[in-house]
Write a protein that holds these residues in place. Structure first.
Motif, PDB file in Angstrom:
ATOM      1  N   GLU A 140       6.313   6.001  -3.516  1.00 54.10           N
ATOM      2  CA  GLU A 140       5.011   6.219  -4.146  1.00 54.10           C
ATOM      3  C   GLU A 140       3.899   5.694  -3.231  1.00 54.10           C
ATOM      4  O   GLU A 140       2.820   6.297  -3.135  1.00 54.10           O
ATOM      5  CB  GLU A 140       4.945   5.534  -5.509  1.00 54.10           C
ATOM      6  N   HIS A 141       4.189   4.595  -2.528  1.00 50.06           N
ATOM      7  CA  HIS A 141       3.183   4.042  -1.607  1.00 50.06           C
ATOM      8  C   HIS A 141       3.074   4.891  -0.343  1.00 50.06           C
ATOM      9  O   HIS A 141       1.966   5.130   0.149  1.00 50.06           O
ATOM     10  CB  HIS A 141       3.565   2.600  -1.248  1.00 50.06           C
ATOM     11  N   LEU A 142       4.212   5.352   0.160  1.00 51.39           N
ATOM     12  CA  LEU A 142       4.164   6.232   1.331  1.00 51.39           C
ATOM     13  C   LEU A 142       3.427   7.532   1.019  1.00 51.39           C
ATOM     14  O   LEU A 142       2.699   8.061   1.860  1.00 51.39           O
ATOM     15  CB  LEU A 142       5.586   6.550   1.811  1.00 51.39           C
ATOM     16  N   TYR A 143       3.633   8.040  -0.176  1.00 54.25           N
ATOM     17  CA  TYR A 143       2.953   9.275  -0.573  1.00 54.25           C
ATOM     18  C   TYR A 143       1.436   9.087  -0.534  1.00 54.25           C
ATOM     19  O   TYR A 143       0.704   9.916   0.018  1.00 54.25           O
ATOM     20  CB  TYR A 143       3.389   9.695  -1.972  1.00 54.25           C
ATOM     21  N   LYS A 144       0.977   7.981  -1.100  1.00 50.19           N
ATOM     22  CA  LYS A 144      -0.463   7.725  -1.124  1.00 50.19           C
ATOM     23  C   LYS A 144      -1.004   7.547   0.299  1.00 50.19           C
ATOM     24  O   LYS A 144      -2.085   8.048   0.632  1.00 50.19           O
ATOM     25  CB  LYS A 144      -0.763   6.481  -1.957  1.00 50.19           C
ATOM     26  N   LEU A 145      -0.246   6.828   1.130  1.00 47.45           N
ATOM     27  CA  LEU A 145      -0.696   6.607   2.498  1.00 47.45           C
ATOM     28  C   LEU A 145      -0.763   7.920   3.284  1.00 47.45           C
ATOM     29  O   LEU A 145      -1.714   8.178   4.016  1.00 47.45           O
ATOM     30  CB  LEU A 145       0.244   5.638   3.206  1.00 47.45           C
ATOM     31  N   SER A 146       0.267   8.757   3.130  1.00 50.83           N
ATOM     32  CA  SER A 146       0.333   9.984   3.917  1.00 50.83           C
ATOM     33  C   SER A 146      -0.670  11.032   3.453  1.00 50.83           C
ATOM     34  O   SER A 146      -1.002  11.940   4.214  1.00 50.83           O
ATOM     35  CB  SER A 146       1.754  10.561   3.864  1.00 50.83           C
ATOM     36  N   HIS A 147      -1.148  10.910   2.211  1.00 51.54           N
ATOM     37  CA  HIS A 147      -2.100  11.896   1.695  1.00 51.54           C
ATOM     38  C   HIS A 147      -3.537  11.369   1.661  1.00 51.54           C
ATOM     39  O   HIS A 147      -4.439  12.065   1.202  1.00 51.54           O
ATOM     40  CB  HIS A 147      -1.689  12.330   0.280  1.00 51.54           C
ATOM     41  N   ALA A 148      -3.712  10.161   2.152  1.00 50.72           N
ATOM     42  CA  ALA A 148      -5.055   9.585   2.134  1.00 50.72           C
ATOM     43  C   ALA A 148      -5.896  10.149   3.264  1.00 50.72           C
ATOM     44  O   ALA A 148      -5.389  10.552   4.315  1.00 50.72           O
ATOM     45  CB  ALA A 148      -4.975   8.063   2.269  1.00 50.72           C
ATOM     46  N   SER A 149      -7.179  10.172   3.060  1.00 54.47           N
ATOM     47  CA  SER A 149      -8.111  10.582   4.115  1.00 54.47           C
ATOM     48  C   SER A 149      -8.091   9.544   5.226  1.00 54.47           C
ATOM     49  O   SER A 149      -7.915   8.351   4.989  1.00 54.47           O
ATOM     50  CB  SER A 149      -9.527  10.691   3.537  1.00 54.47           C
ATOM     51  N   GLU A 150      -8.289  10.029   6.445  1.00 55.87           N
ATOM     52  CA  GLU A 150      -8.326   9.096   7.575  1.00 55.87           C
ATOM     53  C   GLU A 150      -9.517   8.153   7.480  1.00 55.87           C
ATOM     54  O   GLU A 150      -9.575   7.123   8.169  1.00 55.87           O
ATOM     55  CB  GLU A 150      -8.375   9.856   8.889  1.00 55.87           C
ATOM     56  N   ILE A 208       2.094  -3.496  10.870  1.00 55.56           N
ATOM     57  CA  ILE A 208       1.636  -3.218   9.508  1.00 55.56           C
ATOM     58  C   ILE A 208       0.654  -4.283   9.028  1.00 55.56           C
ATOM     59  O   ILE A 208      -0.357  -3.974   8.399  1.00 55.56           O
ATOM     60  CB  ILE A 208       2.836  -3.114   8.549  1.00 55.56           C
ATOM     61  N   MET A 209       0.929  -5.525   9.348  1.00 57.10           N
ATOM     62  CA  MET A 209       0.130  -6.619   8.815  1.00 57.10           C
ATOM     63  C   MET A 209      -1.119  -6.920   9.640  1.00 57.10           C
ATOM     64  O   MET A 209      -2.094  -7.472   9.115  1.00 57.10           O
ATOM     65  CB  MET A 209       0.995  -7.876   8.712  1.00 57.10           C
ATOM     66  N   HIS A 210      -1.109  -6.543  10.932  1.00 57.90           N
ATOM     67  CA  HIS A 210      -2.211  -6.945  11.809  1.00 57.90           C
ATOM     68  C   HIS A 210      -3.158  -5.801  12.189  1.00 57.90           C
ATOM     69  O   HIS A 210      -4.330  -6.056  12.453  1.00 57.90           O
ATOM     70  CB  HIS A 210      -1.656  -7.574  13.091  1.00 57.90           C
ATOM     71  N   THR A 211      -2.638  -4.572  12.230  1.00 59.60           N
ATOM     72  CA  THR A 211      -3.493  -3.495  12.721  1.00 59.60           C
ATOM     73  C   THR A 211      -4.602  -3.152  11.737  1.00 59.60           C
ATOM     74  O   THR A 211      -4.450  -3.329  10.516  1.00 59.60           O
ATOM     75  CB  THR A 211      -2.663  -2.230  13.018  1.00 59.60           C
ATOM     76  N   ASP A 212      -5.721  -2.673  12.269  1.00 58.80           N
ATOM     77  CA  ASP A 212      -6.778  -2.130  11.418  1.00 58.80           C
ATOM     78  C   ASP A 212      -6.975  -0.639  11.694  1.00 58.80           C
ATOM     79  O   ASP A 212      -7.979  -0.049  11.327  1.00 58.80           O
ATOM     80  CB  ASP A 212      -8.089  -2.887  11.615  1.00 58.80           C
ATOM     81  N   VAL A 213      -5.968  -0.053  12.381  1.00 56.99           N
ATOM     82  CA  VAL A 213      -5.972   1.394  12.645  1.00 56.99           C
ATOM     83  C   VAL A 213      -5.072   2.061  11.608  1.00 56.99           C
ATOM     84  O   VAL A 213      -3.862   1.834  11.579  1.00 56.99           O
ATOM     85  CB  VAL A 213      -5.467   1.705  14.068  1.00 56.99           C
ATOM     86  N   ASN A 214      -5.651   2.880  10.760  1.00 49.12           N
ATOM     87  CA  ASN A 214      -4.914   3.450   9.627  1.00 49.12           C
ATOM     88  C   ASN A 214      -3.681   4.235  10.047  1.00 49.12           C
ATOM     89  O   ASN A 214      -2.609   4.109   9.449  1.00 49.12           O
ATOM     90  CB  ASN A 214      -5.847   4.342   8.804  1.00 49.12           C
ATOM     91  N   THR A 215      -3.817   5.061  11.074  1.00 55.79           N
ATOM     92  CA  THR A 215      -2.681   5.898  11.490  1.00 55.79           C
ATOM     93  C   THR A 215      -1.530   5.049  12.026  1.00 55.79           C
ATOM     94  O   THR A 215      -0.360   5.371  11.800  1.00 55.79           O
ATOM     95  CB  THR A 215      -3.122   6.904  12.561  1.00 55.79           C
ATOM     96  N   ASP A 216      -1.859   3.965  12.724  1.00 57.54           N
ATOM     97  CA  ASP A 216      -0.818   3.066  13.230  1.00 57.54           C
ATOM     98  C   ASP A 216      -0.072   2.402  12.083  1.00 57.54           C
ATOM     99  O   ASP A 216       1.156   2.247  12.122  1.00 57.54           O
ATOM    100  CB  ASP A 216      -1.422   1.996  14.138  1.00 57.54           C
ATOM    101  N   MET A 217      -0.812   2.031  11.049  1.00 57.89           N
ATOM    102  CA  MET A 217      -0.196   1.386   9.896  1.00 57.89           C
ATOM    103  C   MET A 217       0.739   2.350   9.171  1.00 57.89           C
ATOM    104  O   MET A 217       1.869   1.993   8.800  1.00 57.89           O
ATOM    105  CB  MET A 217      -1.285   0.887   8.927  1.00 57.89           C
ATOM    106  N   LEU A 218       0.292   3.585   8.999  1.00 58.89           N
ATOM    107  CA  LEU A 218       1.114   4.592   8.331  1.00 58.89           C
ATOM    108  C   LEU A 218       2.390   4.857   9.122  1.00 58.89           C
ATOM    109  O   LEU A 218       3.493   4.894   8.551  1.00 58.89           O
ATOM    110  CB  LEU A 218       0.325   5.886   8.164  1.00 58.89           C
ATOM    111  N   GLN A 219       2.270   5.049  10.422  1.00 53.35           N
ATOM    112  CA  GLN A 219       3.442   5.336  11.243  1.00 53.35           C
ATOM    113  C   GLN A 219       4.438   4.182  11.216  1.00 53.35           C
ATOM    114  O   GLN A 219       5.656   4.397  11.159  1.00 53.35           O
ATOM    115  CB  GLN A 219       3.010   5.637  12.681  1.00 53.35           C
ATOM    116  N   ALA A 220       3.950   2.953  11.227  1.00 49.99           N
ATOM    117  CA  ALA A 220       4.836   1.792  11.177  1.00 49.99           C
ATOM    118  C   ALA A 220       5.540   1.711   9.829  1.00 49.99           C
ATOM    119  O   ALA A 220       6.728   1.373   9.754  1.00 49.99           O
ATOM    120  CB  ALA A 220       4.046   0.516  11.455  1.00 49.99           C
ATOM    121  N   CYS A 221       4.819   2.017   8.760  1.00 49.53           N
ATOM    122  CA  CYS A 221       5.428   2.028   7.421  1.00 49.53           C
ATOM    123  C   CYS A 221       6.521   3.083   7.335  1.00 49.53           C
ATOM    124  O   CYS A 221       7.613   2.836   6.816  1.00 49.53           O
ATOM    125  CB  CYS A 221       4.365   2.282   6.354  1.00 49.53           C
ATOM    126  N   GLU A 222       6.230   4.273   7.839  1.00 55.13           N
ATOM    127  CA  GLU A 222       7.218   5.353   7.804  1.00 55.13           C
ATOM    128  C   GLU A 222       8.461   4.990   8.612  1.00 55.13           C
ATOM    129  O   GLU A 222       9.595   5.254   8.180  1.00 55.13           O
ATOM    130  CB  GLU A 222       6.591   6.641   8.340  1.00 55.13           C
TER     131      GLU A 222
END
Length: 374
Positions: A140-150, A208-222
């Motif tokens: 559910e969290h990955l879904y929200k992250l992957s569908h969120a606006s950049e 995941i915990m340190h970056t402030d780049v959204n795409t980097d955070m999403l890719q690390a989560c995935e």
């Protein structure tokens, strides 16, 4: 301030007002583990024995230190002890302050016995299944992250990433047959020392915990979720057993034939809607049952269906779903008839007895034979 003076006051209050209504009072957390700081509160909980006991719950602040005297039902304590809920450490590592009776003490100690037994090697398969179940909650969290606006806020991304991290960590604890003794943020060392964990876990956590780049955070989560899932499946495969069709598929053909007959009727009547839903359901369910018959495990709900459909395809069973043509169901009808015959033959060769009778008299004679043997 001596926080245990607060504990003494609460225990005396319970003895005076709720002596028959509260079974257990205990504390957990930093004071129980010897890691308290000057700002640490005393983490209380109590187990009510009656409905009235719940009224003892109270939250308060003394000398700028917060306290929470909160109830845990016996039922919830049992779920914690059996690893159905997180925070197993509350039951496993708490210190008792008050026990109403010997019976309450015995019941509580049985909870700790449950925790110990769940960590035995005999329960490894059960814990792996719990780890898999916990991992499902990540999506559910990955879904929200992957569908969120950049352009979504960093607060949004970090909040959903927090959900990914905590659920993955809990899944890893279960996979390793253990629980965390400290809360998230203080349990890094225990997480990184788990024997079973994804390669690169520490690096992924840092991103995941340190970056402030959204795409980097999403890719690390995935990446973290995918690697954890592969780890869970690899452990699960260790408990696959030998094929056992006779027991695992008993009565199955008789049941699924009704669905296959429904598809045939839908094809004859050109009822595409019924054919669509029934066909996909039938092929997927047959594939799942064949996987179970071969391995002793149901396919994971997180597994791509192409993985567990391999057995279905290897047996040469027809691809029904690919024959769903809205304006021509004739090929599908022929394929279903063929599948029904192939499946029955395959099960019989594997030792599965099919209860098929030519008429009512045969069925009645069958029941009489069963009655005579009873």
């Amino acid at each position: 301030m001596n926080v245990f003076e607060v504990a003494d006051i609460l225990v005396n209050h319970v003895k005076n007002v709720y002596s028959e209504d509260i079974a257990i009072i205990a504390y957990y957390g930093s004071y129980a583990q010897g890691t308290a700081t000057k700002r640490s509160d005393l983490d209380f909980f109590f187990i009510p024995a009656t409905t009235k006991g719940y009224q003892a719950s109270i939250q308060f602040i003394i000398n700028d230190i917060s306290f929470d005297f909160w109830p845990i039902s016996w039922e919830r304590a049992e779920r914690m002890a059996s690893f159905q809920e997180t925070q197993t450490t509350i039951i496993a590592d708490c210190k008792l302050l008050y026990v109403r009776s010997d019976e309450d003490s015995e019941r509580f100690m049985k909870l700790r016995d449950t925790i110990s037994s769940m960590q035995n090697a005999e329960q490894a398969q059960t814990m792996i299944e719990k780890a898999e179940s916990e991992l499902r909650n990540v999506y559910e969290h990955l879904y929200k992250l992957s569908h969120a606006s950049e352009f979504e806020s960093i607060t949004f991304y970090r909040t959903e990433a927090y959900g990914v991290l905590t659920k993955v960590f809990q899944s890893l604890a279960l996979l390793n047959g253990t629980y965390y003794t400290r809360g998230f943020g203080k349990n890094r060392e225990q997480i990184l020392q788990l024997p079973l964990k994804p390669d690169g876990l520490e690096s992924l956590m840092k991103t995941i915990m340190h970056t402030d780049v959204n795409t980097d955070m999403l890719q690390a989560c995935e990446k973290l979720v995918a690697d954890t899932f592969e780890l869970v499946l690899a452990q699960k495969e260790k408990y696959f057993s030998s094929p056992a069709y006779a027991d695992r598929m008993k009565g199955y053909y008789e049941e699924i034939k009704g669905v296959l007959d429904k598809i045939i009727t839908a094809c004859e009547m050109n009822d595409y809607d019924t054919a669509f839903f029934s066909t996909i359901h039938a092929q997927d369910e047959i594939a799942r049952f064949l996987f179970f018959a071969e391995t002793g495990h149901w396919p994971s709900s997180l597994m791509f269906n192409s993985t567990y459909q391999d057995i279905y395809k290897r047996l040469g069973f027809p691809e029904l779903v690919a024959l769903l043509y809205p304006h021509d169901l004739s090929q599908l009808q022929l394929a279903v008839v063929r599948l029904s015959s192939l499946l029955e033959t395959h099960l019989q060769t594997k030792g599965v007895e099919i209860n098929r009778f030519a008429n009512i008299e045969q069925f009645e004679a069958f029941l009489k034979e069963i009655s005579a043997q009873a």
